[in-house]
Design a protein around this motif. Structure first.
Motif, PDB file in Angstrom:
ATOM      1  N   VAL A  60      20.285  27.962  39.891  1.00  0.00           N
ATOM      2  CA  VAL A  60      21.027  26.986  39.089  1.00  0.00           C
ATOM      3  C   VAL A  60      22.504  27.065  39.473  1.00  0.00           C
ATOM      4  O   VAL A  60      23.015  28.142  39.792  1.00  0.00           O
ATOM      5  CB  VAL A  60      20.851  27.250  37.578  1.00  0.00           C
ATOM      6  N   PRO A  61      23.217  25.938  39.478  1.00  0.00           N
ATOM      7  CA  PRO A  61      24.643  25.958  39.828  1.00  0.00           C
ATOM      8  C   PRO A  61      25.451  26.758  38.804  1.00  0.00           C
ATOM      9  O   PRO A  61      25.215  26.667  37.598  1.00  0.00           O
ATOM     10  CB  PRO A  61      25.044  24.479  39.802  1.00  0.00           C
ATOM     11  N   TRP A  62      26.375  27.558  39.315  1.00  0.00           N
ATOM     12  CA  TRP A  62      27.257  28.325  38.434  1.00  0.00           C
ATOM     13  C   TRP A  62      28.686  27.828  38.579  1.00  0.00           C
ATOM     14  O   TRP A  62      29.169  27.548  39.690  1.00  0.00           O
ATOM     15  CB  TRP A  62      27.220  29.804  38.791  1.00  0.00           C
ATOM     16  N   PHE A 171      20.723  36.733  48.881  1.00  0.00           N
ATOM     17  CA  PHE A 171      20.569  36.230  47.516  1.00  0.00           C
ATOM     18  C   PHE A 171      21.948  36.142  46.871  1.00  0.00           C
ATOM     19  O   PHE A 171      22.786  37.033  47.066  1.00  0.00           O
ATOM     20  CB  PHE A 171      19.703  37.171  46.671  1.00  0.00           C
ATOM     21  N   ILE A 172      22.193  35.080  46.118  1.00  0.00           N
ATOM     22  CA  ILE A 172      23.382  34.979  45.280  1.00  0.00           C
ATOM     23  C   ILE A 172      22.919  35.204  43.846  1.00  0.00           C
ATOM     24  O   ILE A 172      22.170  34.396  43.296  1.00  0.00           O
ATOM     25  CB  ILE A 172      24.064  33.610  45.412  1.00  0.00           C
ATOM     26  N   SER A 193      19.098  34.063  40.241  1.00  0.00           N
ATOM     27  CA  SER A 193      19.819  33.398  41.328  1.00  0.00           C
ATOM     28  C   SER A 193      20.646  32.239  40.811  1.00  0.00           C
ATOM     29  O   SER A 193      20.238  31.523  39.891  1.00  0.00           O
ATOM     30  CB  SER A 193      18.828  32.894  42.383  1.00  0.00           C
ATOM     31  N   VAL A 194      21.810  32.051  41.432  1.00  0.00           N
ATOM     32  CA  VAL A 194      22.658  30.900  41.158  1.00  0.00           C
ATOM     33  C   VAL A 194      23.140  30.344  42.494  1.00  0.00           C
ATOM     34  O   VAL A 194      22.992  30.987  43.542  1.00  0.00           O
ATOM     35  CB  VAL A 194      23.879  31.272  40.275  1.00  0.00           C
ATOM     36  N   GLU A 209      15.507  33.481  46.445  1.00  0.00           N
ATOM     37  CA  GLU A 209      15.826  33.147  45.065  1.00  0.00           C
ATOM     38  C   GLU A 209      15.085  34.075  44.102  1.00  0.00           C
ATOM     39  O   GLU A 209      13.919  34.408  44.313  1.00  0.00           O
ATOM     40  CB  GLU A 209      15.462  31.701  44.758  1.00  0.00           C
ATOM     41  N   VAL A 210      15.774  34.473  43.059  1.00  0.00           N
ATOM     42  CA  VAL A 210      15.201  35.289  41.989  1.00  0.00           C
ATOM     43  C   VAL A 210      15.238  34.470  40.713  1.00  0.00           C
ATOM     44  O   VAL A 210      16.301  33.997  40.305  1.00  0.00           O
ATOM     45  CB  VAL A 210      16.007  36.595  41.802  1.00  0.00           C
TER      46      VAL A 210
END
Length: 278
Positions: A60-62, A171-172, A193-194, A209-210
């Motif tokens: 998802v966007p952060w 991963f972010i 994840s973001v 992605e997590v």
């Protein structure tokens, strides 16, 4: 396999009685291999189902405007996973237990153990993901991207490739940590994840992605802590845990045994309790 056993019996010159025993062993080995293959295929059946259920991006966007919302959801998702029942014990070694749960076409994984470290100290040591590479071989690199606030941090994590010749993953992650409100609550470290505009995927790494992962840390006494790791399996995570879930490996034990040693080696470290360490 049959040709191999036949050649061995002929070369060694076994008696008829021993040949029967040898055939029985062959049958047992074959069936054990078949069960392991079936277990492995079952994991990838769940993997395919998970892929179908997650056609949209999991990240998802952060940005600062939705930070509080994302952190709240991050922690809530971990709390929800902690309340799930019907976990199935998949493997156990020296009191380190691996559980799985299949629910709503998703696969969940839980690792549980006890450590002789105060809960607050374990919480602070595990909160800083930069130190995770000291005990988790899947964490090759870890850097802080953004310190959103005292309890929420954005990281970039690099993991090795599980297949020969492939690319590693990165991963972010948004890491949200929370102390217990009272003695009935655990310490929490939630991960998901973001996406960040200034950290897009690159050609050098496959972006993983997590969806939901993290730690719950329960204080059972002043010196004994129950430590549980959760992960909701995704296509980006499953290659790292599939052999453990299928019962073909006990690498989870090596990882969390190393985690236990890391925690106990640093149980008296004052650095872990400094606010600046996170």
């Amino acid at each position: 396999m049959s040709c191999f056993f036949y050649s061995v019996t002929k070369r060694v010159g076994l008696t008829a009685a021993r040949v029967k025993v040898f055939k029985l062993v062959r049958f047992m080995v074959f069936n054990l291999c078949l069960r392991n293959v079936n277990a492995f295929l079952n994991v990838y059946r769940k993997y395919i189902i998970s892929c179908k259920q997650t056609q949209v991006p999991l990240s998802v966007p952060w940005d600062p405007s939705n930070q509080m919302y994302l952190s709240y959801n991050n922690v809530s998702a971990l709390k929800l996973m902690d309340t799930k029942n019907n976990w199935v014990l998949t493997s156990e070694k020296n009191k380190v237990r691996l559980y799985t749960l299949e629910e709503n076409h998703m696969l969940y994984v839980k690792v549980e153990m006890h450590v002789s470290v105060p809960a607050e100290q374990a919480f602070h040591l595990l909160s800083d993901l930069r130190r995770r590479k000291e005990w988790d071989r899947h964490y090759q690199e870890c850097e802080v991207i953004n310190q959103a606030d005292e309890d929420d941090t954005l990281y970039r994590v690099v993991t090795p490739c599980v297949s020969k010749g492939g690319r590693g993953k990165d991963f972010i992650l948004l890491a949200s940590r929370r102390k217990p409100c009272d003695s009935r609550d655990p310490y929490l470290i939630a991960l998901r994840s973001v996406t960040l505009p200034n950290h897009p995927p690159t050609e050098d790494f496959s972006r993983g992605e997590v969806l939901c992962a993290g730690f719950t840390i329960w204080e059972e006494s002043s010196a004994v802590t129950k430590f549980t790791y959760y992960n909701q399996a995704t296509p980006g995570v499953l290659p790292y845990i599939s052999t453990d879930v299928a019962g073909l490996s006990s690498s989870f034990y090596s990882t969390f045994s190393a985690c236990s040693q890391f925690l106990e080696a640093n149980r008296d470290s004052l650095d872990a309790l400094q606010p600046s360490s996170f």
